[in-house]
Design an enzyme around this catalytic site. Structure first.
Site, PDB file in Angstrom:
ATOM      1  N   ASP A   1      -3.877  -2.843   0.393  1.00 18.21           N
ATOM      2  CA  ASP A   1      -3.885  -1.602   0.903  1.00 18.21           C
ATOM      3  C   ASP A   1      -2.535  -1.019   1.615  1.00 18.21           C
ATOM      4  O   ASP A   1      -1.688  -1.768   2.047  1.00 18.21           O
ATOM      5  CB  ASP A   1      -5.083  -1.496   2.206  1.00 18.21           C
ATOM      6  CG  ASP A   1      -4.383  -2.088   3.357  1.00 18.21           C
ATOM      7  OD1 ASP A   1      -3.898  -3.076   3.128  1.00 18.21           O
ATOM      8  OD2 ASP A   1      -4.614  -1.320   4.176  1.00 18.21           O
TER       9      ASP A   1
ATOM     10  N   ASP B   1       3.864 -13.442   1.811  1.00 16.18           N
ATOM     11  CA  ASP B   1       4.865 -12.744   2.083  1.00 16.18           C
ATOM     12  C   ASP B   1       6.145 -13.387   2.776  1.00 16.18           C
ATOM     13  O   ASP B   1       6.775 -14.225   2.197  1.00 16.18           O
ATOM     14  CB  ASP B   1       4.706 -11.216   2.704  1.00 16.18           C
ATOM     15  CG  ASP B   1       5.603 -10.441   2.769  1.00 16.18           C
ATOM     16  OD1 ASP B   1       6.788 -10.707   2.550  1.00 16.18           O
ATOM     17  OD2 ASP B   1       5.407  -9.243   3.336  1.00 16.18           O
TER      18      ASP B   1
ATOM     19  N   GLY C   1      -7.580  -8.569   1.985  1.00 18.93           N
ATOM     20  CA  GLY C   1      -6.879  -8.464   0.729  1.00 18.93           C
ATOM     21  C   GLY C   1      -7.149  -9.229  -0.411  1.00 18.93           C
ATOM     22  O   GLY C   1      -7.167  -8.646  -1.613  1.00 18.93           O
TER      23      GLY C   1
ATOM     24  N   ARG D   1      -6.891  -0.249  -2.050  1.00 13.68           N
ATOM     25  CA  ARG D   1      -7.627  -1.424  -2.404  1.00 13.68           C
ATOM     26  C   ARG D   1      -8.649  -1.522  -3.529  1.00 13.68           C
ATOM     27  O   ARG D   1      -8.495  -2.519  -4.272  1.00 13.68           O
ATOM     28  CB  ARG D   1      -8.559  -2.015  -1.208  1.00 13.68           C
ATOM     29  CG  ARG D   1      -7.776  -2.539   0.190  1.00 13.68           C
ATOM     30  CD  ARG D   1      -8.772  -2.982   0.980  1.00 13.68           C
ATOM     31  NE  ARG D   1      -8.317  -3.026   2.478  1.00 13.68           N
ATOM     32  CZ  ARG D   1      -7.437  -3.942   3.060  1.00 13.68           C
ATOM     33  NH1 ARG D   1      -6.899  -4.863   2.134  1.00 13.68           N
ATOM     34  NH2 ARG D   1      -6.913  -4.211   4.259  1.00 13.68           N
TER      35      ARG D   1
ATOM     36  N   PHE E   1       7.076  -3.508  -1.306  1.00  8.78           N
ATOM     37  CA  PHE E   1       5.817  -3.531  -0.844  1.00  8.78           C
ATOM     38  C   PHE E   1       4.853  -2.895  -2.137  1.00  8.78           C
ATOM     39  O   PHE E   1       5.213  -2.098  -2.698  1.00  8.78           O
ATOM     40  CB  PHE E   1       5.566  -2.372   0.107  1.00  8.78           C
ATOM     41  CG  PHE E   1       4.206  -2.280   0.875  1.00  8.78           C
ATOM     42  CD1 PHE E   1       3.590  -3.022   1.719  1.00  8.78           C
ATOM     43  CD2 PHE E   1       3.522  -1.045   0.526  1.00  8.78           C
ATOM     44  CE1 PHE E   1       2.503  -3.230   2.238  1.00  8.78           C
ATOM     45  CE2 PHE E   1       2.233  -1.128   1.149  1.00  8.78           C
ATOM     46  CZ  PHE E   1       1.625  -2.026   1.971  1.00  8.78           C
ATOM     47  N   ILE E   2       3.812  -3.504  -2.309  1.00  9.87           N
ATOM     48  CA  ILE E   2       2.896  -3.371  -3.324  1.00  9.87           C
ATOM     49  C   ILE E   2       1.409  -2.773  -2.768  1.00  9.87           C
ATOM     50  O   ILE E   2       0.932  -3.283  -1.728  1.00  9.87           O
ATOM     51  CB  ILE E   2       2.704  -4.407  -4.525  1.00  9.87           C
ATOM     52  CG1 ILE E   2       2.249  -5.671  -3.769  1.00  9.87           C
ATOM     53  CG2 ILE E   2       3.999  -4.656  -5.127  1.00  9.87           C
ATOM     54  CD1 ILE E   2       1.851  -6.729  -4.874  1.00  9.87           C
TER      55      ILE E   2
ATOM     56  N   ASP F   1      -4.315 -13.363  -1.365  1.00  6.51           N
ATOM     57  CA  ASP F   1      -3.928 -12.015  -2.517  1.00  6.51           C
ATOM     58  C   ASP F   1      -2.247 -12.295  -2.641  1.00  6.51           C
ATOM     59  O   ASP F   1      -1.835 -12.269  -3.675  1.00  6.51           O
ATOM     60  CB  ASP F   1      -4.128 -10.808  -1.760  1.00  6.51           C
ATOM     61  CG  ASP F   1      -3.916 -10.542  -0.519  1.00  6.51           C
ATOM     62  OD1 ASP F   1      -3.449 -11.729   0.439  1.00  6.51           O
ATOM     63  OD2 ASP F   1      -4.116  -9.671   0.067  1.00  6.51           O
TER      64      ASP F   1
END
Ligand code: 5GP
Ligand code: MG
Length: 226
Positions: free
Chosen positions: A210, A154, A96, A216, A203-204, A151
C-alpha cells in the site's frame, strides 16, 4: 525551330513526371508521419490509461499479474524440493503479504501449517528503524521448520526484528521467502533463501502493498513515478 519545340515538350513532360514523383513521395511521407503520430498518440493514450493515482502520487505499471504468478510458482517449487517430507509452518507477515500468502498456499500442494504475525515499519513511502509488533506469535514453533513469507524485503529491519522474536522459540530451522527484494536497499546479514523478483530501490504498490492504506487490492504492481 521544330527541334526547339520538341525539346520544350520533352522537358515539360520530364518536369511533369518529376512533379508527379515528388507529389507521390510527399504523399507517402505524409501518410507515414500520420501513422507515426497516430501510434505516438495511441501509446500516450494507453500509458495514461494504465497510470494510477493514490493520494498525492502517481504510479506506473511495473510488474504484471502474470509475472507475479510465475515468480510464486518458482518459489513454491524451490521450497517443495528443499522440504522433502518435512511439514513446515509458513509464517505470513501482515498486512502486505496477505495476497502473496493466499496465492502461495493455493499453489503449494504438500501438508503445511500457516500462521500470521503483524508488523509495521513503513511510514508513507519511507522505511523507519522502529518495528511495531502489532500481532505477535501465537503458534508453538518448538522444533518446527519455519518459513517466513514476506511481501517485500527492503532494508531488512522488519526481518531482523522478526528473526529475533522467532529465535526465542527453539525452532528446528528458520528460512525466509520474499516475493520482492530490493538488493540495493538491503542492509542486514540474514539470508533471503527464496526470492521471487529482485527490484530497484524504488517504492512500489499493489498486490498487497500500500501507499498510506491504498493500493493493496491491485492485482499487479505499480512503481512510484517521480
Ligand atoms: P524493511 O523493514 O525491509 O525496510 O521493510 C519491510 C516492510 O516495509 C515490507 O514488509 C513492506 O511492508 C514495507 N515496504 C518495503 N518496501 C516497500 C515498497 O516499496 N512499497 C510498499 N508499499 N511497502 C514497502
Ligand atoms: Mg511485509
Amino acid at each position: 525551330m521544330k527541334d526547339c519545340g520538341q525539346r520544350y515538350l520533352v522537358q515539360r513532360e520530364l518536369t511533369i513526371d518529376k512533379l508527379d514523383f515528388l507529389h507521390q513521395k510527399l504523399q507517402i511521407q505524409f501518410e507515414l508521419s500520420n501513422v507515426y503520430l497516430n501510434s505516438v498518440y495511441l501509446l500516450l493514450f494507453f500509458n495514461s490509461q494504465k497510470m494510477i493515482q493514490l493520494h498525492d502520487k502517481s504510479f506506473a505499471p511495473f510488474i504484471s499479474a502474470k509475472e507475479i504468478d510465475l515468480a510464486i510458482t518458482k518459489i513454491v517449487q524451490q521450497i517443495k524440493t528443499d522440504l522433502g517430507d518435512e511439514i513446515p509452518v509458513f509464517l505470513g507477515v501482515l498486512n502486505g503479504s496477505f495476497m502473496f500468502v493466499s496465492d502461495f498456499m493455493k499453489q503449494f500442494s504438500g501438508q503445511c501449517e500457516l500462521s500470521f504475525v503483524k508488523l509495521a515499519s513503513y511510514d508513507g513511502i519511507t522505511s523507519t528503524e522502529e518495528v511495531q509488533h502489532l500481532i505477535g506469535l501465537h503458534h508453538d514453533l518448538t522444533n518446527r521448520t519455519v518459513i517466513v513469507l514476506e511481501d517485500i524485503v527492503d532494508t531488512g529491519t522488519t526481518l531482523l526484528s522478526l528473526k529475533k522474536s522467532i529465535e526465542k522459540e527453539s525452532v528446528k530451522s528458520f528460512k525466509v521467502a520474499s516475493l520482492f527484494f530490493k538488493p540495493e536497499a538491503y542492509k542486514k546479514e540474514i539470508t533471503i533463501d527464496y526470492v521471487g523478483i529482485r527490484i530497484p530501490d524504488k517504492f512500489i504498490v499493489g498486490y498487497g502493498l500500500d501507499y498510506n492504506g491504498l493500493g493493496r487490492n491491485l492485482p499487479a504492481v505499480y512503481q512510484l513515478k517521480e
